[in-house]
Design a protein around this motif. Structure first.
Motif, PDB file in Angstrom:
ATOM      1  N   TYR A 164     -14.047-133.952 -43.603  1.00  0.00           N
ATOM      2  CA  TYR A 164     -14.984-133.223 -42.752  1.00  0.00           C
ATOM      3  C   TYR A 164     -15.373-134.119 -41.585  1.00  0.00           C
ATOM      4  CZ  TYR A 164     -15.168-129.754 -46.428  1.00  0.00           C
ATOM      5  OH  TYR A 164     -14.826-128.791 -47.338  1.00  0.00           O
ATOM      6  N   LEU A 165     -15.105-133.649 -40.361  1.00  0.00           N
ATOM      7  CA  LEU A 165     -15.187-134.502 -39.185  1.00  0.00           C
ATOM      8  C   LEU A 165     -16.612-134.617 -38.642  1.00  0.00           C
ATOM      9  CD1 LEU A 165     -11.943-133.595 -37.220  1.00  0.00           C
ATOM     10  CD2 LEU A 165     -12.406-135.652 -38.566  1.00  0.00           C
ATOM     11  N   ASP A 166     -17.485-135.221 -39.424  1.00  0.00           N
ATOM     12  CA  ASP A 166     -18.814-135.575 -38.920  1.00  0.00           C
ATOM     13  C   ASP A 166     -18.676-136.912 -38.206  1.00  0.00           C
ATOM     14  OD1 ASP A 166     -21.409-136.073 -38.369  1.00  0.00           O
ATOM     15  OD2 ASP A 166     -22.086-136.192 -40.444  1.00  0.00           O
ATOM     16  N   LEU A 167     -18.481-136.846 -36.902  1.00  0.00           N
ATOM     17  CA  LEU A 167     -18.158-138.038 -36.119  1.00  0.00           C
ATOM     18  C   LEU A 167     -19.380-138.677 -35.486  1.00  0.00           C
ATOM     19  CD1 LEU A 167     -14.936-136.568 -34.471  1.00  0.00           C
ATOM     20  CD2 LEU A 167     -15.061-138.216 -36.360  1.00  0.00           C
ATOM     21  N   GLY A 168     -20.557-138.145 -35.762  1.00  0.00           N
ATOM     22  CA  GLY A 168     -21.783-138.761 -35.250  1.00  0.00           C
ATOM     23  C   GLY A 168     -21.988-138.580 -33.766  1.00  0.00           C
ATOM     24  N   THR A 169     -21.520-137.459 -33.215  1.00  0.00           N
ATOM     25  CA  THR A 169     -21.767-137.180 -31.798  1.00  0.00           C
ATOM     26  C   THR A 169     -22.903-136.173 -31.666  1.00  0.00           C
ATOM     27  OG1 THR A 169     -19.964-135.562 -31.849  1.00  0.00           O
ATOM     28  CG2 THR A 169     -19.476-137.751 -30.967  1.00  0.00           C
ATOM     29  N   TYR A 170     -23.695-136.356 -30.631  1.00  0.00           N
ATOM     30  CA  TYR A 170     -24.912-135.566 -30.448  1.00  0.00           C
ATOM     31  C   TYR A 170     -25.016-135.088 -29.000  1.00  0.00           C
ATOM     32  CZ  TYR A 170     -26.604-137.340 -34.933  1.00  0.00           C
ATOM     33  OH  TYR A 170     -26.749-137.641 -36.274  1.00  0.00           O
ATOM     34  N   LEU A 171     -25.665-133.939 -28.827  1.00  0.00           N
ATOM     35  CA  LEU A 171     -25.996-133.445 -27.498  1.00  0.00           C
ATOM     36  C   LEU A 171     -27.478-133.726 -27.267  1.00  0.00           C
ATOM     37  CD1 LEU A 171     -24.720-131.787 -25.082  1.00  0.00           C
ATOM     38  CD2 LEU A 171     -26.066-129.870 -25.990  1.00  0.00           C
ATOM     39  N   THR A 172     -27.775-134.511 -26.230  1.00  0.00           N
ATOM     40  CA  THR A 172     -29.160-134.821 -25.908  1.00  0.00           C
ATOM     41  C   THR A 172     -29.671-133.881 -24.829  1.00  0.00           C
ATOM     42  OG1 THR A 172     -28.645-136.404 -24.150  1.00  0.00           O
ATOM     43  CG2 THR A 172     -28.703-137.254 -26.405  1.00  0.00           C
TER      44      THR A 172
ATOM     45  N   ASN B  13     -36.969-131.248 -25.949  1.00  0.00           N
ATOM     46  CA  ASN B  13     -36.969-132.268 -24.899  1.00  0.00           C
ATOM     47  C   ASN B  13     -37.054-133.657 -25.518  1.00  0.00           C
ATOM     48  OD1 ASN B  13     -37.139-133.471 -22.353  1.00  0.00           O
ATOM     49  ND2 ASN B  13     -39.374-133.339 -22.332  1.00  0.00           N
ATOM     50  N   GLY B  14     -36.116-134.529 -25.162  1.00  0.00           N
ATOM     51  CA  GLY B  14     -36.102-135.887 -25.701  1.00  0.00           C
ATOM     52  C   GLY B  14     -35.500-135.996 -27.082  1.00  0.00           C
ATOM     53  N   TRP B  15     -34.819-134.920 -27.522  1.00  0.00           N
ATOM     54  CA  TRP B  15     -34.169-134.916 -28.830  1.00  0.00           C
ATOM     55  C   TRP B  15     -32.655-134.833 -28.661  1.00  0.00           C
ATOM     56  CZ3 TRP B  15     -36.341-133.433 -33.980  1.00  0.00           C
ATOM     57  CH2 TRP B  15     -37.716-133.654 -34.036  1.00  0.00           C
ATOM     58  N   ALA B  16     -31.933-135.007 -29.779  1.00  0.00           N
ATOM     59  CA  ALA B  16     -30.480-134.886 -29.791  1.00  0.00           C
ATOM     60  C   ALA B  16     -30.074-134.090 -31.018  1.00  0.00           C
ATOM     61  CB  ALA B  16     -29.815-136.261 -29.823  1.00  0.00           C
ATOM     62  N   ALA B  17     -29.101-133.194 -30.869  1.00  0.00           N
ATOM     63  CA  ALA B  17     -28.621-132.357 -31.968  1.00  0.00           C
ATOM     64  C   ALA B  17     -27.167-132.691 -32.275  1.00  0.00           C
ATOM     65  CB  ALA B  17     -28.753-130.877 -31.615  1.00  0.00           C
ATOM     66  N   ASN B  18     -26.870-132.811 -33.557  1.00  0.00           N
ATOM     67  CA  ASN B  18     -25.533-133.152 -34.016  1.00  0.00           C
ATOM     68  C   ASN B  18     -24.547-132.048 -33.639  1.00  0.00           C
ATOM     69  OD1 ASN B  18     -23.299-134.012 -35.498  1.00  0.00           O
ATOM     70  ND2 ASN B  18     -24.540-134.718 -37.217  1.00  0.00           N
ATOM     71  N   THR B  19     -23.419-132.432 -33.048  1.00  0.00           N
ATOM     72  CA  THR B  19     -22.412-131.439 -32.669  1.00  0.00           C
ATOM     73  C   THR B  19     -21.507-131.057 -33.829  1.00  0.00           C
ATOM     74  OG1 THR B  19     -20.845-133.136 -31.937  1.00  0.00           O
ATOM     75  CG2 THR B  19     -22.381-132.269 -30.293  1.00  0.00           C
ATOM     76  N   TYR B  20     -21.636-131.728 -34.951  1.00  0.00           N
ATOM     77  CA  TYR B  20     -20.839-131.416 -36.134  1.00  0.00           C
ATOM     78  C   TYR B  20     -21.252-130.061 -36.685  1.00  0.00           C
ATOM     79  CZ  TYR B  20     -19.498-131.823 -41.103  1.00  0.00           C
ATOM     80  OH  TYR B  20     -19.006-131.609 -42.370  1.00  0.00           O
ATOM     81  N   ALA B  21     -20.300-129.205 -37.003  1.00  0.00           N
ATOM     82  CA  ALA B  21     -20.587-127.847 -37.438  1.00  0.00           C
ATOM     83  C   ALA B  21     -21.011-127.750 -38.891  1.00  0.00           C
ATOM     84  CB  ALA B  21     -19.378-126.948 -37.195  1.00  0.00           C
ATOM     85  N   GLY B  22     -21.017-128.855 -39.609  1.00  0.00           N
ATOM     86  CA  GLY B  22     -21.540-128.873 -40.969  1.00  0.00           C
ATOM     87  C   GLY B  22     -20.772-127.970 -41.904  1.00  0.00           C
ATOM     88  N   TYR B  23     -21.508-127.156 -42.663  1.00  0.00           N
ATOM     89  CA  TYR B  23     -20.899-126.280 -43.654  1.00  0.00           C
ATOM     90  C   TYR B  23     -19.871-125.332 -43.047  1.00  0.00           C
ATOM     91  CZ  TYR B  23     -24.719-127.598 -46.756  1.00  0.00           C
ATOM     92  OH  TYR B  23     -25.588-128.291 -47.529  1.00  0.00           O
ATOM     93  N   TYR B  24     -20.007-125.045 -41.766  1.00  0.00           N
ATOM     94  CA  TYR B  24     -19.180-124.017 -41.153  1.00  0.00           C
ATOM     95  C   TYR B  24     -17.929-124.613 -40.525  1.00  0.00           C
ATOM     96  CZ  TYR B  24     -23.876-122.444 -41.820  1.00  0.00           C
ATOM     97  OH  TYR B  24     -25.098-122.212 -42.375  1.00  0.00           O
ATOM     98  N   SER B  25     -17.691-125.878 -40.799  1.00  0.00           N
ATOM     99  CA  SER B  25     -16.496-126.550 -40.305  1.00  0.00           C
ATOM    100  C   SER B  25     -15.492-126.676 -41.447  1.00  0.00           C
ATOM    101  CB  SER B  25     -16.855-127.939 -39.775  1.00  0.00           C
ATOM    102  OG  SER B  25     -15.698-128.646 -39.388  1.00  0.00           O
ATOM    103  N   ASP B  26     -14.242-126.410 -41.155  1.00  0.00           N
ATOM    104  CA  ASP B  26     -13.198-126.554 -42.169  1.00  0.00           C
ATOM    105  C   ASP B  26     -12.750-128.008 -42.260  1.00  0.00           C
ATOM    106  OD1 ASP B  26     -13.137-123.815 -42.736  1.00  0.00           O
ATOM    107  OD2 ASP B  26     -11.757-123.440 -41.057  1.00  0.00           O
ATOM    108  N   ALA B  27     -12.350-128.407 -43.459  1.00  0.00           N
ATOM    109  CA  ALA B  27     -11.819-129.752 -43.648  1.00  0.00           C
ATOM    110  C   ALA B  27     -10.452-129.864 -42.976  1.00  0.00           C
ATOM    111  CB  ALA B  27     -11.706-130.066 -45.129  1.00  0.00           C
TER     112      ALA B  27
END
Length: 612
Positions: free
Chosen positions: A67-75, A183-197
């Motif tokens: 599962y590609l949780d690569l630690g990228t975020y949208l700020t 504002n001033g936050w970041a959200a993970n771009t990883y789709a979590g449960y809805y991402s296929d392995a």
């Protein structure tokens, strides 16, 4: 077999440990580079960042894939990134608009028609390219992005709490949602449960992550791809023995990470479905796939401790799992919780909300009933009241009787009754000493939240069956199978419910609560020795039950093939006071076929919603 409460404690501990590492990674990695909001252009400035230059991902022998949780975020800086997503009816498409706030001014920017087709997030938002150690391209894919996903502050002076919901709803009959990055936050771009392995052999790789061009152009995001080194390690849970079952390729990593607890080491690999399976103890073989109050469509994705994708909010009720939790900056400095040391060397803060900590790692608690049963004359004042509505049935399948009633055919389905507001439904139950039933009362409130009236509204009963063990409010909803002429042929035996805010159905209605309490059975429905209990259905939220057990689902063993309708009927006896009693019924057409012991069901689309 663990009890539901034991499972809940274990899962919450696990998820907290996982979530903390994600929060620390984000906050430690991006604070110094956060943009200066004072010099930014009006409107939110969005940027793609990587929390770490490298990640380690696990591929499990029992469940191959990564599962590609690569630690990228949208700020989001210089304002919150906010989207309003709606549909007028099930005959109309889903549309989205960006809400841009500049002081007292609010601008609504319609997004292109067809950009979003459901409420689970922005499709094809992130472009991911992976090359192996030899420089060969081994993977190209896109992933959807839910702005409400696992997030954290990137500046210590950012708002302490995000005002946005903690998930993007995926109920097929959702009507409205709000997505946002504070504002001033970041959200993970990883789709979590809805991402296929994806299939990646053990080894080292380099991943390049970028925002696709259509979203860069649409939201003014700079084209700055992020590069992350990826180590894939193969692991095994044979024997479920923490590090004992880990394959040789990961032993060195495990030994250097510290003494993980068994629950932490097994993070994300257990079945979230079993946590709230109403029939878990009585029918263990069916529990994980057939949770009575609704089971996730899949188990938690196996994930390393850097992930933020633990299931925490509205967990375990509906047939779909929730999106990842929100995580605050303050967790970096919180005290550790003994025995919950994460694999990355970070420690878990104590579970629960308090000053400086609103991490979403616990299930929202139930609210307390009034200290005493109401006194004085019952009145129904002219104040706002709830509006109970039913969603069409979904998750429709044919099942057998499991171990309970073998040789039978049952029509199983999921059903949801929700509150369109503008007032929440509040019901208290009070028990006289020695009495088995509680007397139930509905309360009414004025615009300032002051209680101004009440009325008796039936009873609450204790359900002692294993997997239930909570107080049910009687006559909340009824499920009926109607013939083609829409006359009743079979009625479900399920009519008593513990109310919980399991699904965000429409968070755009007036007074919708984006952070409801009473999201979980284990906190919302009392104990056997309770003298009183409060059950709430908040504005914008609904309560999903999965009717897949004998006595709840429809016995179709001897029904002729043909067309039928599943009716979900809210407030069937009109005991609850609401603004409109004419919108309480929803029908879903089904076509039964096959032979006894091998029945089939076809579920035609409900207008534009083509989901069974």
């Amino acid at each position: 077999m663990m009890t539901r409460s034991q499972q809940g404690r274990t899962n919450r501990l696990t998820r907290t440990s996982i979530a903390i590492a994600a929060a620390v990674a984000v906050t430690a990695g991006v604070v110094a580079a956060a943009p200066d909001a004072k010099t930014a252009q009006p409107g939110p400035k969005l940027s793609l960042i990587a929390a770490s230059a490298s990640v380690t991902l696990d591929s499990w022998k029992e469940d191959p894939g990564v599962y590609l949780d690569l630690g990228t975020y949208l700020t989001s800086e210089n304002g919150a990134f906010e989207l309003k997503v709606t549909r007028k009816s099930y005959k109309d498409p889903v549309v989205a608009a960006q809400i841009i706030r500049d002081g007292k001014k609010t601008q609504t920017k319609a997004l292109p028609a067809g950009l979003v087709k459901d409420f689970s997030g922005l499709p094809d938002f992130a472009q991911i390219s992976v090359i192996d150690a030899a420089g060969k391209s081994v993977l190209e894919k896109t992933e959807a992005f839910c702005p409400n996903n696992a997030s954290g502050r990137v500046r210590p002076d950012a708002p302490a709490n995000s005002k946005y919901p903690q998930s993007c709803p995926v109920n097929p009959f959702t009507l409205g949602s709000v997505w946002g990055v504070e504002n001033g936050w970041a959200a993970n771009t990883y789709a979590g449960y809805y991402s296929d392995a994806v299939q990646l052999p053990a080894g080292t790789y380099t991943a390049k992550i970028s925002v696709t061009k259509k979203y860069r152009d649409l939201f003014g995001i700079e084209d700055k791809p992020q590069s992350v080194k990826v180590t894939v390690r193969e692991r095994s849970w044979e024997g479920e023995g923490g590090g004992e079952g880990v394959s040789a390729s990961s032993e060195s990593s495990e030994s250097s990470a510290g003494a993980s607890s068994k629950t932490d080491a097994h993070a994300g690999h257990g079945s979230a479905a079993s946590e709230h399976a109403e029939h878990a103890a009585a029918a263990p073989a069916a529990a994980s796939g057939h949770a009575g109050h609704g089971a996730p469509a899949r188990t938690d994705a196996p994930a390393a401790a850097t992930t933020g994708a633990g299931s925490t909010f509205n967990v375990g009720h509906g047939p779909y799992p929730p999106a990842p939790p929100a995580l605050p900056w303050a967790l970096k400095k919180q005290a550790t919780e003994k025995g919950a040391l994460g694999r990355q060397g970070f420690s878990a803060a104590a579970v629960g909300d308090r000053t400086g900590q609103t991490d979403g790692s616990r299930q929202a608690p139930g609210v307390q009933p009034n200290a005493k049963r109401p006194a004085g004359k019952a009145t129904v004042p002219d104040v706002p009241k709830p509006d109970l509505r039913s969603l069409p049935a979904y998750g429709i399948t044919v099942s057998d009787g499991y171990e309970d009633v073998p040789g039978k055919d049952y029509l199983a389905f999921s059903a949801n009754v929700w509150n369109a507001g503008p007032a929440k439904l509040v019901v208290d139950g009070f028990r006289s000493p020695g009495k088995e039933l509680m007397d139930a009362y509905q309360y009414f409130y004025d615009a300032d939240g002051k209680q101004v009236g009440y009325t008796p509204t039936g009873t609450m009963e204790w359900d002692p069956r294993p997997g239930h063990e909570h107080w049910h409010f009687t006559d909340f909803a009824s499920y009926r199978l109607l013939k083609a002429d829409q006359k009743e042929t079979v009625r479900s035996g399920k009519e008593a419910f513990c109310l919980a805010n399991t699904d965000a159905v429409d968070y755009t209605v007036k007074n919708a609560n984006w952070h409801p309490d009473n999201t979980d059975l284990s906190t919302a429905c009392g104990q056997e020795n309770s003298i009183s209990v409060r059950e709430v259905l908040d504005v914008g939220s609904g309560d999903t039950y999965t009717q897949d057990l004998p006595g709840q689902s429809f016995d179709i063993t001897d029904l002729p093939n043909g067309t039928y309708y599943i009716q979900v009927l809210a407030n069937p006896e009109n005991r609850l006071k609401e603004t409109n009693h004419d919108n309480n019924s929803a029908l879903r057409k089904v076509v039964l076929g096959g032979k006894k012991g091998a029945r089939t069901v076809k579920v035609p689309a409900h207008h534009l919603v083509d989901a069974n």
